[in-house]
Design an enzyme around this catalytic site. Structure first.
Site, mmCIF file in Angstrom:
data_model
loop_
_atom_site.group_PDB
_atom_site.id
_atom_site.type_symbol
_atom_site.label_atom_id
_atom_site.label_comp_id
_atom_site.label_asym_id
_atom_site.label_seq_id
_atom_site.Cartn_x
_atom_site.Cartn_y
_atom_site.Cartn_z
ATOM 1 N N ARG A 18 0.546 -4.333 4.463
ATOM 2 C CA ARG A 18 1.982 -4.539 3.363
ATOM 3 C C ARG A 18 3.042 -5.135 3.654
ATOM 4 N NH1 ARG A 18 2.417 1.239 1.565
ATOM 5 N NH2 ARG A 18 1.881 1.540 3.648
ATOM 6 N N ASN A 36 -0.584 0.237 -1.467
ATOM 7 C CA ASN A 36 -1.802 0.832 -1.477
ATOM 8 C C ASN A 36 -2.317 1.409 -2.581
ATOM 9 O OD1 ASN A 36 -1.939 -0.232 1.353
ATOM 10 N ND2 ASN A 36 -1.346 1.996 2.198
#
Length: 91
Positions: A18, A36
């Site tokens: 990320r 996520n």
């Protein structure tokens, strides 16, 4: 400007995916978010120049961190924008 909804499958959680995705998006001047998902995949919404979006997906597909292993990417493209102001990591 274009917008893409992207889901990345593989070993993409717990490997800095990320944060690296955010860095790439900012370098390409894309706006949106990354988070996520409970199934182990990573979901991304990005908007900006179509060429930048293509480059973004190409870099994600290569596995943006040494520990990530991308198995598949699902992409849905849209002509409309959401008007995001920046690119952020969602929890």
């Amino acid at each position: 400007m274009s917008r893409s909804h992207i889901v990345v499958h593989g070993r993409v959680q717990g490997v800095g995916f990320r944060a690296t995705t955010k860095q790439i998006a900012e370098q390409l001047e894309l706006k949106g978010w990354v988070k996520n998902k409970s199934d182990g995949s990573v979901e991304i919404e990005a908007e900006g120049d179509p060429a930048s979006l293509k480059e973004f997906v190409d870099q994600l597909n290569e596995g943006p961190t040494p520990f990530a292993k991308v198995q598949a990417i699902d992409i849905e493209d849209f002509d409309s924008e959401e008007g995001y102001e920046k690119f952020k990591v969602k929890e």
